[in-house]
Design a protein around this motif. Structure first.
Motif, PDB file in Angstrom:
ATOM      1  N   SER A 188      -0.405  -0.499  14.085  1.00  0.00           N
ATOM      2  CA  SER A 188       0.856   0.414  13.946  1.00  0.00           C
ATOM      3  C   SER A 188       1.990  -0.376  14.812  1.00  0.00           C
ATOM      4  O   SER A 188       1.856  -1.237  15.575  1.00  0.00           O
ATOM      5  CB  SER A 188       0.350   1.593  14.457  1.00  0.00           C
ATOM      6  OG  SER A 188      -0.042   1.451  15.775  1.00  0.00           O
ATOM      7  N   PHE A 189       3.188   0.240  14.407  1.00  0.00           N
ATOM      8  CA  PHE A 189       4.361  -0.223  15.442  1.00  0.00           C
ATOM      9  C   PHE A 189       4.329   0.407  16.566  1.00  0.00           C
ATOM     10  O   PHE A 189       4.068   1.601  17.081  1.00  0.00           O
ATOM     11  CB  PHE A 189       5.627   0.099  14.454  1.00  0.00           C
ATOM     12  CG  PHE A 189       5.715  -0.300  13.080  1.00  0.00           C
ATOM     13  CD1 PHE A 189       6.395  -1.630  12.879  1.00  0.00           C
ATOM     14  CD2 PHE A 189       5.460   0.142  11.875  1.00  0.00           C
ATOM     15  CE1 PHE A 189       6.223  -2.330  11.770  1.00  0.00           C
ATOM     16  CE2 PHE A 189       5.503  -0.343  10.748  1.00  0.00           C
ATOM     17  CZ  PHE A 189       6.142  -1.739  10.728  1.00  0.00           C
TER      18      PHE A 189
ATOM     19  N   ARG B   3       5.216   4.066   6.596  1.00  0.00           N
ATOM     20  CA  ARG B   3       4.071   3.293   5.949  1.00  0.00           C
ATOM     21  C   ARG B   3       2.985   4.032   5.801  1.00  0.00           C
ATOM     22  O   ARG B   3       2.303   3.889   4.859  1.00  0.00           O
ATOM     23  CB  ARG B   3       3.777   2.328   7.119  1.00  0.00           C
ATOM     24  CG  ARG B   3       2.462   1.328   6.996  1.00  0.00           C
ATOM     25  CD  ARG B   3       2.632   0.262   8.083  1.00  0.00           C
ATOM     26  NE  ARG B   3       1.215  -0.542   7.971  1.00  0.00           N
ATOM     27  CZ  ARG B   3       0.271  -0.248   8.561  1.00  0.00           C
ATOM     28  NH1 ARG B   3       0.277   0.812   9.536  1.00  0.00           N
ATOM     29  NH2 ARG B   3      -0.722  -1.083   8.283  1.00  0.00           N
ATOM     30  N   ALA B   4       2.796   5.171   6.530  1.00  0.00           N
ATOM     31  CA  ALA B   4       1.497   5.980   6.457  1.00  0.00           C
ATOM     32  C   ALA B   4       1.665   6.876   5.045  1.00  0.00           C
ATOM     33  O   ALA B   4       0.946   7.094   4.439  1.00  0.00           O
ATOM     34  CB  ALA B   4       1.472   7.124   7.371  1.00  0.00           C
TER      35      ALA B   4
ATOM     36  N   VAL C 201       1.247  15.359   2.560  1.00  0.00           N
ATOM     37  CA  VAL C 201       0.963  14.166   3.368  1.00  0.00           C
ATOM     38  C   VAL C 201       1.162  14.316   4.843  1.00  0.00           C
ATOM     39  O   VAL C 201       2.352  14.586   5.190  1.00  0.00           O
ATOM     40  CB  VAL C 201       1.680  12.969   2.788  1.00  0.00           C
ATOM     41  CG1 VAL C 201       1.444  11.660   3.697  1.00  0.00           C
ATOM     42  CG2 VAL C 201       1.368  12.459   1.477  1.00  0.00           C
ATOM     43  N   ALA C 202       0.062  14.389   5.742  1.00  0.00           N
ATOM     44  CA  ALA C 202       0.111  14.703   7.138  1.00  0.00           C
ATOM     45  C   ALA C 202       0.671  13.596   7.904  1.00  0.00           C
ATOM     46  O   ALA C 202       0.130  12.556   7.775  1.00  0.00           O
ATOM     47  CB  ALA C 202      -0.856  15.520   7.698  1.00  0.00           C
ATOM     48  N   LEU C 203       1.806  13.877   8.848  1.00  0.00           N
ATOM     49  CA  LEU C 203       2.235  12.650   9.574  1.00  0.00           C
ATOM     50  C   LEU C 203       2.508  13.097  10.788  1.00  0.00           C
ATOM     51  O   LEU C 203       2.613  14.401  11.222  1.00  0.00           O
ATOM     52  CB  LEU C 203       3.724  12.316   8.933  1.00  0.00           C
ATOM     53  CG  LEU C 203       3.903  11.751   7.590  1.00  0.00           C
ATOM     54  CD1 LEU C 203       5.220  11.360   7.213  1.00  0.00           C
ATOM     55  CD2 LEU C 203       2.834  10.638   7.501  1.00  0.00           C
ATOM     56  N   THR C 204       2.283  12.197  11.919  1.00  0.00           N
ATOM     57  CA  THR C 204       2.577  12.502  13.345  1.00  0.00           C
ATOM     58  C   THR C 204       4.001  11.978  13.742  1.00  0.00           C
ATOM     59  O   THR C 204       4.292  10.700  13.677  1.00  0.00           O
ATOM     60  CB  THR C 204       1.447  11.873  13.964  1.00  0.00           C
ATOM     61  OG1 THR C 204       0.156  12.371  13.538  1.00  0.00           O
ATOM     62  CG2 THR C 204       1.593  12.260  15.715  1.00  0.00           C
ATOM     63  N   SER C 205       4.707  12.798  14.224  1.00  0.00           N
ATOM     64  CA  SER C 205       5.868  12.454  15.035  1.00  0.00           C
ATOM     65  C   SER C 205       6.916  11.853  13.982  1.00  0.00           C
ATOM     66  O   SER C 205       7.947  10.884  14.222  1.00  0.00           O
ATOM     67  CB  SER C 205       5.848  11.289  16.018  1.00  0.00           C
ATOM     68  OG  SER C 205       4.946  11.943  17.037  1.00  0.00           O
TER      69      SER C 205
ATOM     70  N   SER D 277      -4.668   5.748   0.253  1.00  0.00           N
ATOM     71  CA  SER D 277      -5.317   5.073   1.646  1.00  0.00           C
ATOM     72  C   SER D 277      -5.593   6.397   2.534  1.00  0.00           C
ATOM     73  O   SER D 277      -4.641   7.205   2.691  1.00  0.00           O
ATOM     74  CB  SER D 277      -4.776   4.098   2.296  1.00  0.00           C
ATOM     75  OG  SER D 277      -4.566   3.075   1.629  1.00  0.00           O
ATOM     76  N   VAL D 278      -6.591   6.515   3.118  1.00  0.00           N
ATOM     77  CA  VAL D 278      -7.093   7.695   4.013  1.00  0.00           C
ATOM     78  C   VAL D 278      -7.455   6.975   5.241  1.00  0.00           C
ATOM     79  O   VAL D 278      -8.346   6.293   5.418  1.00  0.00           O
ATOM     80  CB  VAL D 278      -8.066   8.632   3.267  1.00  0.00           C
ATOM     81  CG1 VAL D 278      -8.367   9.700   4.394  1.00  0.00           C
ATOM     82  CG2 VAL D 278      -7.700   9.135   2.054  1.00  0.00           C
ATOM     83  N   SER D 279      -7.027   7.909   6.379  1.00  0.00           N
ATOM     84  CA  SER D 279      -7.536   7.360   7.790  1.00  0.00           C
ATOM     85  C   SER D 279      -8.881   7.669   7.765  1.00  0.00           C
ATOM     86  O   SER D 279      -9.478   8.451   7.382  1.00  0.00           O
ATOM     87  CB  SER D 279      -6.694   8.052   8.754  1.00  0.00           C
ATOM     88  OG  SER D 279      -7.328   7.739  10.027  1.00  0.00           O
ATOM     89  N   LYS D 280      -9.654   6.452   8.555  1.00  0.00           N
ATOM     90  CA  LYS D 280     -10.834   6.747   8.602  1.00  0.00           C
ATOM     91  C   LYS D 280     -11.332   7.864   9.677  1.00  0.00           C
ATOM     92  O   LYS D 280     -12.553   8.503   9.888  1.00  0.00           O
ATOM     93  CB  LYS D 280     -11.647   5.680   9.442  1.00  0.00           C
ATOM     94  CG  LYS D 280     -11.235   5.264  10.676  1.00  0.00           C
ATOM     95  CD  LYS D 280     -11.695   3.515  11.222  1.00  0.00           C
ATOM     96  CE  LYS D 280     -11.205   3.424  12.586  1.00  0.00           C
ATOM     97  NZ  LYS D 280     -11.897   2.045  12.945  1.00  0.00           N
TER      98      LYS D 280
END
Length: 334
Positions: free
Chosen positions: A153-154, A178-179, A67-71, A188-191
């Motif tokens: 997003s927060f 959350r992601a 699962v790829a996340l940013t920051s 759920s996958v980002s568009k």
């Protein structure tokens, strides 16, 4: 000097005193470690107490590295069986003050309505001098942002703490939790899944195609203390290379607003730039093996974070021209 004379000498007495001090200190450290040592189980129990205020049943879940996340980085995940759909995650949010981090415990509930953050508590931090200024009320205010109809997003907008950079790292941790739950447990996958430079692009971003021109109405994520930017970017092909033909910041997220004047000229106008040009602007941020704008640019840390969001928006638009054109040319506006 004989052995008898040595043992009576001042040098020997000094050595003996030093050895005694080292021995006593070693014993004291051992005692302190025993007294103050907190096991992983105890740390988890404390986190559960802060988050739930009661004992709950849980199962340990493995962290899915795919699962790829940013920051944000997930280090522990627990399925809370007492509450349906509840997960407790230990998450480290990045991009704090001077590139530091804040590690949080985040309660997320997964249901048909999506992944919803229920509670956040701070576990530890690296290099965050003013972390003590962040109250439980500030954390609750962050969670409450989900009540807004347009929430995607927060961010730290409207939350006054005196530790905005650290609050930004906490915001990143909340977004990461959350992601992760959305992707892992809800599928759920980002568009914009598979798009390059999508780490700072919010789901509210839209794309449309007219002829060979791709128009992006980009909404960035926040990058505390810088808030979300809204930028219209048009890209077309010139000499076989995607180039920005129109660029306009429609909402400047610099915080405070006066920092907009300190942004770099390039960040305010990327018209005529291609991906290679923009990557050259981004490179100072990533030169130290990770995002660290503080001190990298002469415009100041806060303005540098605004610059970074704009550069990433431009990189996203140019890097994904072919993909966006192929995806949206047939379907029209998105």
């Amino acid at each position: 000097m004989t052995a008898k004379q040595f043992f009576k000498s001042t040098a020997f007495k000094c050595i003996a005193v030093l050895l005694s001090i080292v021995l006593v200190c070693g014993i004291l450290l051992t005692i302190c470690n025993s007294l103050f040592y907190v096991s992983a189980e105890e740390r988890l129990d404390r986190a559960i107490s802060k988050i739930y205020g009661e004992e709950v049943a849980y199962e340990i879940d493995s962290v899915d590295g795919d699962v790829a996340l940013t920051s944000a980085t997930i280090s522990e995940v627990y399925k809370i069986t007492t509450y349906e759909g509840d997960y407790l995650l230990k998450v480290t949010g990045g991009d704090g003050f001077s590139g530091g981090t804040v590690t949080c415990w985040v309660r997320v509930n997964a249901s048909a309505e999506g992944a919803i953050v229920k509670k956040i508590s701070i576990d530890s931090n690296v290099g965050q001098s003013y972390i003590s200024k962040i109250s439980g009320g500030a954390l609750d205010s962050l969670v409450a942002k989900q009540d807004n109809e347009d929430f995607t997003s927060f961010n730290t907008e409207g939350i006054k703490t005196g530790a905005t950079f650290s609050m930004g790292a906490i915001s990143n941790a909340a977004n990461g939790a959350r992601a992760y739950v959305s992707a892992k447990y809800l599928g759920s996958v980002s568009k914009f899944d598979g798009y390059q430079y999508g780490g700072c692009i919010d789901e509210a971003t839209t794309v449309s195609v007219s002829g060979t021109e791709v128009t992006y109405n980009i909404v960035t994520t926040s990058n505390g203390p810088a808030q979300a930017f809204e930028i219209t970017v048009k890209v077309n092909v010139e000499n076989a290379t995607p180039v920005i033909t129109y660029y306009a910041i429609t909402k400047n997220g610099s915080s405070p607003a006066s920092y907009a004047d300190k942004m770099s000229p390039e960040a305010k106008n990327l018209e005529g730039k291609n991906l290679a040009d923009i990557e050259a602007l981004i490179s100072p941020f990533t030169a130290n093996d990770g995002y660290n704008p503080d001190g990298e640019l002469k415009t100041g840390a806060t303005a540098a974070r605004s610059n970074y969001l704009c550069y990433m928006a431009g990189a996203f638009a140019t890097a994904n021209y072919d993909k966006a054109y192929g995806q949206y040319a047939q379907g029209g506006n998105e």
